[in-house]
Write a protein that holds these residues in place. Sequence first.
Motif, mmCIF file in Angstrom:
data_model
loop_
_atom_site.group_PDB
_atom_site.id
_atom_site.type_symbol
_atom_site.label_atom_id
_atom_site.label_comp_id
_atom_site.label_asym_id
_atom_site.label_seq_id
_atom_site.Cartn_x
_atom_site.Cartn_y
_atom_site.Cartn_z
ATOM 1 N N GLU A 84 0.738 -1.207 0.051
ATOM 2 C CA GLU A 84 0.056 0.022 -0.042
ATOM 3 C C GLU A 84 0.860 1.417 0.011
ATOM 4 O O GLU A 84 0.124 2.136 -0.109
ATOM 5 N N THR A 85 2.001 1.090 0.088
ATOM 6 C CA THR A 85 3.149 2.469 0.166
ATOM 7 C C THR A 85 2.897 3.146 -1.180
ATOM 8 O O THR A 85 3.072 2.436 -2.148
ATOM 9 N N GLY A 86 2.523 4.309 -1.044
ATOM 10 C CA GLY A 86 2.373 4.896 -2.324
ATOM 11 C C GLY A 86 0.852 4.833 -3.112
ATOM 12 O O GLY A 86 0.862 5.340 -4.201
ATOM 13 N N ALA A 87 0.153 3.703 -2.299
ATOM 14 C CA ALA A 87 -1.155 3.377 -3.307
ATOM 15 C C ALA A 87 -2.201 3.484 -2.332
ATOM 16 O O ALA A 87 -3.007 2.467 -2.423
ATOM 17 N N GLY A 88 -2.455 4.244 -1.446
ATOM 18 C CA GLY A 88 -3.399 4.229 -0.393
ATOM 19 C C GLY A 88 -3.157 4.017 0.994
ATOM 20 O O GLY A 88 -3.984 3.905 1.799
ATOM 21 N N LEU A 89 -1.765 3.699 1.476
ATOM 22 C CA LEU A 89 -1.504 3.572 2.762
ATOM 23 C C LEU A 89 -1.899 4.855 3.485
ATOM 24 O O LEU A 89 -1.564 5.926 3.383
ATOM 25 N N PRO A 90 -2.974 4.865 4.510
ATOM 26 C CA PRO A 90 -3.070 5.894 5.330
ATOM 27 C C PRO A 90 -1.967 6.374 6.386
ATOM 28 O O PRO A 90 -0.710 5.883 6.625
ATOM 29 N N SER A 91 -2.079 7.574 6.629
ATOM 30 C CA SER A 91 -0.867 8.311 7.415
ATOM 31 C C SER A 91 -0.743 7.618 8.844
ATOM 32 O O SER A 91 -1.836 7.279 9.381
ATOM 33 N N LEU A 92 0.415 7.310 9.096
ATOM 34 C CA LEU A 92 0.616 6.559 10.520
ATOM 35 C C LEU A 92 1.089 7.569 11.233
ATOM 36 O O LEU A 92 1.672 7.091 12.338
ATOM 37 N N GLN A 93 1.054 8.752 10.797
ATOM 38 C CA GLN A 93 1.386 9.923 11.997
ATOM 39 C C GLN A 93 0.492 9.670 13.221
ATOM 40 O O GLN A 93 -0.617 9.697 13.306
#
Length: 141
Positions: A22-31
């Motif tokens: 999902e990196t770069g393709a929809g991974l939500p922010s993990l902040q």
Amino acid sequence: MDLDGTATGILMGGNLSAIRTETGAGLPSLQGAILFLEHQRGTGLGEVDRALTQLIRSRALEGLRGVALGQFLGFDRDAGDPTLGGWGIRDVLHDRLTALGVPVLGGLPAGHGNHPPTIPLGTEATIDTATGTLTVQAAVA
């Protein structure tokens, strides 16, 4: 494999390969999140290293408050293997995750193993490396 401390945040994550995809393709922010990671059989140490490296270099892990590690199955045979430079899964995880500068709690009995507990994602969680615990708020009240 604990990096000391406590951290509280929304529990997110799951299988390392799925998160990497999902990196770069929809991974939500993990902040501000506690990232739960586990991994299934069938891949080697290099694949785990590449997945973590991709997440780090893509900056997807910036702002994490902590990491909770479940099972990384099938890596027992790799521990201390001289063809792998004597490294095992603990070494790879430690090497990659230490650079994040957040508490890391390892050894949770959750993942693709037999009879894993259900861990609700998207709810507040606290890791405490001194007590070796992951405390997760109920997903529904």
